[in-house]
Every structure is written in C-alpha cells, then in structure tokens.
Scaffold this active site. Structure first.
Site, PDB file in Angstrom:
ATOM      1  N   CYS A   1     -13.587  47.227  75.068  1.00  0.00           N
ATOM      2  CA  CYS A   1     -14.772  47.070  74.204  1.00  0.00           C
ATOM      3  C   CYS A   1     -15.991  47.784  74.776  1.00  0.00           C
ATOM      4  O   CYS A   1     -17.042  47.846  74.125  1.00  0.00           O
ATOM      5  CB  CYS A   1     -15.082  45.599  73.997  1.00  0.00           C
ATOM      6  SG  CYS A   1     -13.689  44.679  73.346  1.00  0.00           S
TER       7      CYS A   1
ATOM      8  N   HIS B   1     -18.100  43.774  65.282  1.00  0.00           N
ATOM      9  CA  HIS B   1     -17.635  44.298  66.572  1.00  0.00           C
ATOM     10  C   HIS B   1     -16.435  45.241  66.393  1.00  0.00           C
ATOM     11  O   HIS B   1     -15.305  44.876  66.705  1.00  0.00           O
ATOM     12  CB  HIS B   1     -17.293  43.108  67.485  1.00  0.00           C
ATOM     13  CG  HIS B   1     -16.905  43.458  68.881  1.00  0.00           C
ATOM     14  ND1 HIS B   1     -17.305  44.616  69.523  1.00  0.00           N
ATOM     15  CD2 HIS B   1     -16.137  42.781  69.792  1.00  0.00           C
ATOM     16  CE1 HIS B   1     -16.790  44.636  70.754  1.00  0.00           C
ATOM     17  NE2 HIS B   1     -16.077  43.549  70.933  1.00  0.00           N
TER      18      HIS B   1
END
Ligand code: COA
Length: 384
Positions: free
Chosen positions: A84, A331
């Site tokens: 991420c 996200h």
C-alpha cells in the site's frame, strides 16, 4: 541544493469504476497533471508508477511500458511495488532522481483497480503483502492484523472503542466535502459501533474500502517550469521493519513510521509541531491513532485523546486526512500515496474548496505498506 517543484496534479474519482480500465484511469489522472502544469508532455524525462498488484487484481503486469505507451511517451518508465506504500515510494524515486541532477521532470502515477475481484479474492490478494509463511498461511488477513494491534493499544493505553470510531466519523465528515471521495455520507459513533463485525474490535466502518482510482503528480527541478502557485517537496523519508508482526518488539508503534519520519523531519530541518496538515495512512481506524503518536503529533498512548479532543478535525490544531483519508476517500492501494500528495498540494495551493484549511504552510504525507513493514513520509511546503 535545488528544490523539487510540484508542477501539476491530477486525480480520478475514487470508487467503483466498472466502466473504466486501469489504463484509462492512469491516463485520465496523468493528462490532468500534464494539463495542470501546462507543459508539453515531451518534456517529461521519466515515469514512475506506484501499483501493488495489477497482476492479481486484473491480470495485467508490465505497467511501466503499458502506461508510457498509452501516454505516447518513449521514456524510462518504472513500476514500483511496496504494497500500500507503492505510490509514496514511487514519489520518492522521482524525487531522488531529480535531486541527483540526472533528470529534470518526472511524472508519478499511482493506480489500482480492485473492484473487479470479489471481496474474498481481493482480501487474499491484499494478504500477499503480509508474511505468507507466518501470517497469511494461517488465515490472518489485514483486518485481523490491525485488530491485534488495536487490542494491544487498548490494553496498554486505555484507548477506547469510541475513540477508534471517532476516526471514521471525522474522515467521513471530511470526505463529505471532497467531490472525488468514495463515501460522502456522514456517520456517527453509533453507526460505527453497530456496523458489522470484521475482526474484533474492528467493524465494517473501521475499515478502508476496496477501491478503483488513480492519481498523478508531475515533479520538476525547481526552475524547469514557471507555475503560478509553487509547492515544493522538501523532504523524503523511507524505512522498513519486519514484515511479520510477531517479530516486532512492540505492537503499538510502527518502527518504520518513526524512522521514516525522523529522516524526513531531519531533511526538512523541522519538528513535528511545525506541520500544519497531514494525510496519514488510516487503513483501519487504529492506524490513524498510532500514526499521530509515531509522527510526533502527540505523546505515545495519547492518540485516542487527540482524536477525542477534535484536534485533527478540519478546524483543529493539526487537521489530519482532510481528503477523507483511506477510510472514506477510498484506498486503491497503489494509488493512495499519490492521492495523499495531490490532497496536500490542493490544500497548500488553497484550492481545496469546502475542506480548505486556512493558513497551511507545511504538510506531511504518511504512506504505509502492509501492517507497517514499509513506510514513506514526505514533507511539502507552500512557496508563495
Ligand atoms: N466503509 C464503509 N462502507 C463500506 C465499506 C467500508 N470500508 N466497505 C463496504 N462498504 C459498504 C458498501 O458500499 C456496501 O453498501 P451498500 O449495501 O449500501 O451498497 C456495503 O458496505 C457492503 O459492501 P460489500 O462490498 O459487500 O462489503 P464487503 O463485506 O464485501 O467488504 C470489507 C467490506 C470491510 C471486508 C472490505 O471493504 C475490506 O476488506 N476492507 C479492507 C481493505 C484492506 O484490507 N485494505 C488494505 C489495508 S492494509
């Protein structure tokens, strides 16, 4: 030393884009950034693309060449993967290359297309960023890992379930003012507490969602182009820690965040209190509370109180996640680090519309990979 200038930014809407492909999202954000800078695209010397797992999410690898080709550019183009934190790390590589003097201008793109997979498969794909042998093999996924972190923080510091929920409430409130956010609905503490359990103590509304989206930022050597409202990238920190949680001394801090932040603060020659706004990696509500502590916005164990006192809301002393954060803006894992940069640049340029923070001079972005195995911290300054 030369400074690195933000010449242009671009971002797509975050959410489910069933009608657009990964390449279309990447091109949309890139063209916005190029147009925003007002430069000829042939002035771009190199591309960096932050992406976590396009091979598993959509069956497409080799994004460096794919996206350069779609943009009609024959320049070096590199995909960066750090789970991420891929987007943040892509920015760091462009920054270092410009500072080295080898190139003048780089386009950084963060992109991920996650919603084509059902949640179970997306969860397994995301879990490839944890330790396969010691974590994923036994069935633990990211909500489970962050749930263990949350439990320990609650045990050691008395952090309450309501304080965790307040992070989600704040970030949904901020996202309600952000036109590109995935979830623009306001929620209450009661909504969070009564949402479906995911991994105790974390419920659905404590989690960031599964998202499609892309963001882009054009970085240049200081005097390469003239821009009306200059914003500079002034410092970059990057650190790693053990990938598995059980190998760490503490579950309640991310050592990689502390190290990356120290590196960035030292390079910028500033203290945490000199940061006016921040975008931090709130993949789960507990992650934002720990980020406050590790970045030095409050003492260890005081993160719960900081959110309770409202200090990190839009009108607080240190507004955090004005975009809505990962929780509510969304996200798309490889895109998040670049989205954070786009948000703080909008704020420093005073172009953030209804969520504009007044008098912000200096911003920090904090992008985490996995459960804290990678961290990238950047510091940005207004130049006008
Ligand atoms: N926040 C708010 N609402 C959410 C949400 C979230 N995180 N995730 C889903 N929803 C909403 C959906 O919009 C949908 O609303 P609707 O019924 O009004 O249409 C509803 O909740 C159910 O959505 P669905 O997609 O079926 O949820 P799900 O159960 O398949 O997935 C999670 C929910 C929490 C499991 C999933 O979002 C998830 O895995 N999040 C974590 C992602 C992650 O680990 N990222 C990496 C971090 S390190």
């Amino acid at each position: 030393m030369q400074k690195v200038l933000v010449a242009g930014i671009g971002i797509t809407k975050f959410g489910e884009h069933w009608e657009k492909s990964l390449r279309e999202l990447a091109v949309e954000a890139s063209l916005q950034a190029i147009n925003d800078a007002g430069i000829d695209k042939n002035k771009i010397d190199a591309l960096w693309i932050g992406n976590m797992s396009s091979g598993r999410f959509i069956g497409q690898e080799h994004l460096g060449a794919l996206i350069a080709g779609e943009l009609g550019l024959n320049v070096p183009s590199t995909r960066i993967e750090a789970a991420c934190a891929s987007g943040g790390l892509a920015i760091r590589h462009a920054y270092l290359s410009i500072l080295s003097g080898k190139i003048d201008c780089a386009l950084v793109i963060g992109v991920e297309k996650m919603t084509d997979l059902p949640t179970e498969e997306a969860t397994i794909t995301l879990a490839t960023a944890s330790d396969q042998e010691w974590e994923a093999y036994y069935g633990v996924t990211f909500p489970g890992l962050y749930a263990m972190i949350a439990k320990r923080h609650m045990h050691d510091f008395g952090t309450t379930r309501e304080q965790l929920a307040l992070v989600a409430v704040k970030n949904h409130e901020h996202a309600s003012l952000n036109p590109i956010a995935q979830f623009r609905n306001k929620i209450t503490v009661e909504d969070v507490l009564s949402s479906s359990p995911v991994a105790e103590p974390l419920n659905l509304l404590d989690c960031s969602p599964i998202t499609d989206g892309a963001a882009a930022i054009l970085l240049c050597r200081e005097n390469f182009v003239k821009v009306e409202k200059p914003v500079y990238l002034v410092a970059s920190g990057h650190a790693v820690d053990t990938i598995a949680l059980h190998e760490r001394k503490s579950l309640t801090e991310l050592k990689a965040t502390k190290l990356a932040a120290k590196m960035a603060y030292e390079e910028a020659k500033i203290k945490p209190k000199e940061i006016d706004i921040a975008e931090v990696h709130d993949c789960f509500t507990i992650a934002e509370i720990i980020a406050y502590e590790d970045l030095g916005f409050c003492e260890k164990g005081e993160g719960g109180k900081l959110i309770e006192q409202g200090e990190t809301r839009l009108n607080g002393s240190i507004p955090v996640n004005t975009s809505g954060g990962l929780k509510a803006c969304g996200h798309p894992v490889g895109a998040t680090g670049v989205k954070q940069a786009v948000e703080v640049v909008l704020q420093l340029r005073e172009e953030a519309g209804k969520r504009q923070v007044k008098h912000a001079q200096r911003a920090l972005t904090h992008n985490v990979g996995g459960s804290g195995a990678t961290c990238v911290v950047h510091i940005w300054e207004k130049g006008f």
